[in-house]
Design an enzyme around this catalytic site. Sequence first.
Site, PDB file in Angstrom:
ATOM      1  N   CYS A   1       6.543  -4.826   0.790  1.00 43.26           N
ATOM      2  CA  CYS A   1       6.644  -3.525   0.112  1.00 43.26           C
ATOM      3  C   CYS A   1       6.468  -2.386   1.120  1.00 43.26           C
ATOM      4  CB  CYS A   1       5.632  -3.448  -1.027  1.00 43.26           C
ATOM      5  SG  CYS A   1       5.993  -2.138  -2.189  1.00 43.26           S
TER       6      CYS A   1
ATOM      7  N   GLU B   1       1.497 -12.025  -2.546  1.00 40.90           N
ATOM      8  CA  GLU B   1       0.028 -12.120  -2.415  1.00 40.90           C
ATOM      9  C   GLU B   1      -0.673 -11.892  -3.749  1.00 40.90           C
ATOM     10  OE1 GLU B   1       1.916  -9.677  -1.387  1.00 40.90           O
ATOM     11  OE2 GLU B   1       0.929  -7.728  -1.639  1.00 40.90           O
TER      12      GLU B   1
ATOM     13  N   ARG C   1      12.903   3.962  -0.629  1.00 38.66           N
ATOM     14  CA  ARG C   1      11.556   3.908  -1.212  1.00 38.66           C
ATOM     15  C   ARG C   1      11.575   4.175  -2.716  1.00 38.66           C
ATOM     16  NH1 ARG C   1       7.746   7.968   1.278  1.00 38.66           N
ATOM     17  NH2 ARG C   1       6.321   6.849  -0.068  1.00 38.66           N
TER      18      ARG C   1
ATOM     19  N   GLY D   1       0.873  -1.174   0.000  1.00 37.28           N
ATOM     20  CA  GLY D   1       0.000   0.000   0.000  1.00 37.28           C
ATOM     21  C   GLY D   1       0.903   1.214   0.000  1.00 37.28           C
ATOM     22  N   GLU D   2       0.433   2.302   0.577  1.00 43.05           N
ATOM     23  CA  GLU D   2       1.281   3.488   0.680  1.00 43.05           C
ATOM     24  C   GLU D   2       1.820   3.585   2.103  1.00 43.05           C
ATOM     25  OE1 GLU D   2       2.701   5.548  -1.428  1.00 43.05           O
ATOM     26  OE2 GLU D   2       1.870   4.163  -2.906  1.00 43.05           O
TER      27      GLU D   2
ATOM     28  N   ARG E   1       6.152  -0.112  -7.826  1.00 47.30           N
ATOM     29  CA  ARG E   1       6.775   1.069  -7.199  1.00 47.30           C
ATOM     30  C   ARG E   1       7.566   0.605  -5.960  1.00 47.30           C
ATOM     31  NH1 ARG E   1       4.807   6.392  -7.652  1.00 47.30           N
ATOM     32  NH2 ARG E   1       4.918   6.468  -5.396  1.00 47.30           N
TER      33      ARG E   1
ATOM     34  N   HIS F   1       5.437  -8.653  -4.121  1.00 48.88           N
ATOM     35  CA  HIS F   1       4.081  -8.980  -3.643  1.00 48.88           C
ATOM     36  C   HIS F   1       3.692 -10.425  -3.941  1.00 48.88           C
ATOM     37  CE1 HIS F   1       3.070  -4.805  -2.690  1.00 48.88           C
ATOM     38  NE2 HIS F   1       3.687  -4.468  -3.798  1.00 48.88           N
TER      39      HIS F   1
END
Lengths: 186, 296
Positions: free
Chosen positions: A78, A170, A105, A47-48, A133, A168
């Site tokens: 992440c 997932e 990041r 996520g962020e 990202r 990821h």
Amino acid sequence: MKTVGVLALQGDFEAHRNALERAGSRAVEVRTAAEMAQCDGLVIPGGESTTMLKLLENEGLLDPIQAFGREKPIYGTCAGAILLAREVSHPPQPSLELMDIAVERNAYGRQIDSRITKVQGEDGGELEAVFIRAPIIRRVGADARVLARYKGDPVWVEQGRHMVTTFHPELTADSSVHRRFVEKLS
Amino acid sequence: MNTYMTDDFRLKTGLAEMLKGGVIMDVTNVEQAKIAEKAGATAVMALERVPADIRKEGGVARMASIRIIHEIMEAVSIPVMAKARIGHFMEARVLEALGVDYIDESEVLTPADEEHHIDKKNFKVPFVCGARNLGEALRRIAEGAAMIRTKGEAGSGNIVEAVRHIRTIVKEMKQLTVLGKEELVHEAKNLGAPLELVEWVAGNGKLPVPNFSAGGIATPADAALVMQLGAEAVFVGSGIFKSEDPEARAKAMVKAATFFNDPVKLLEASEELGEAMRGLDVAKLPEGELLQTRGW
């Protein structure tokens, strides 16, 4: 059966819940310290990281997660990896400092630089990895162990009970990373 | 769906997955973008004027100034989205070359093409598109959109259209799940959408891409309402920077998107907010002033 909490403040927590269930665990969404206390392990999803950090600060969850991490396993993907790291750069931001790694990041660039690729496991195997990202782990402490690399950089790191991936799992059908985490639950 | 689920499409929907449970905020300059990031926005949407001002000032609304979008990209670390006019694939190419993280092919801007939307599969940058119903959503996905948002009625500060659109999409999806194969062929014709996508929705009861909500969300309770109805994240356009205290409201919207199922947290988010933006009665707007009817 052990229960893994998925921190559901923001991000792809639903994908993690499904992946944990495929890996043979029970999974519940966690938004408060009371919900977290019911769990045997915690996943901090993608996520962020800035959004999650604001919510953790505003909701007074930083201390409870740090306390949780002193006893039970946490896996961060992440944004979750960024939150677990001791040092964060590009730009610097506070974190939970539960793993001795330094993370940069958005280190591959913007969304057009996101990629799906194969990464090399240290056991000789190959994993499909979705990088969005994504950050890069720039330094790994002496107590941490690299489990997979991409172009030489660590992308899956374990330190004691905790674990991070910059990709990821997932979002793939391969549940080997989640299975390894589920095996850590005592 | 196999023809859709390429690695390219998985990456595009993957970023949308990361934005779930969050708030994407419209911003028109660096200062607003920083306020949005500090409040916990998952992304910002760079545009020249917020929809409420586009509505008030009229004229042709185009892609935002490249200089401003670029400055915003330099100023914040969260994803930066930008809007292109419906059908204006060259505005989209320019935004892709600039490196924005998502393009909104948006009815809020003046359409460049009244028949054709952009062939979005042909781009490396992902697209989000608005929809009022399932047929429209699936047509956009067929063109390559990796995220759908309800259109609502942008710049109105009135949640009624966003509610209508999310309810319509969710109801139409539920209906498909009980139909037989031959009925799905007929429904594909009615919806004006590819059978392959109609069958996928019938089998899964949801869209094959994340489903967000936009258009009229002005309060924390508005955000929670559309999320209760099935939206997975929200876009807030005029609602933040047209309110009395944008910083407090931005923070409150972020909290509401996370705790949409927790009335006590929503109460906390709703306290000490100052005035919301002034709303419009959408039913009294002349047909020609509706933004949602742009696109098909």
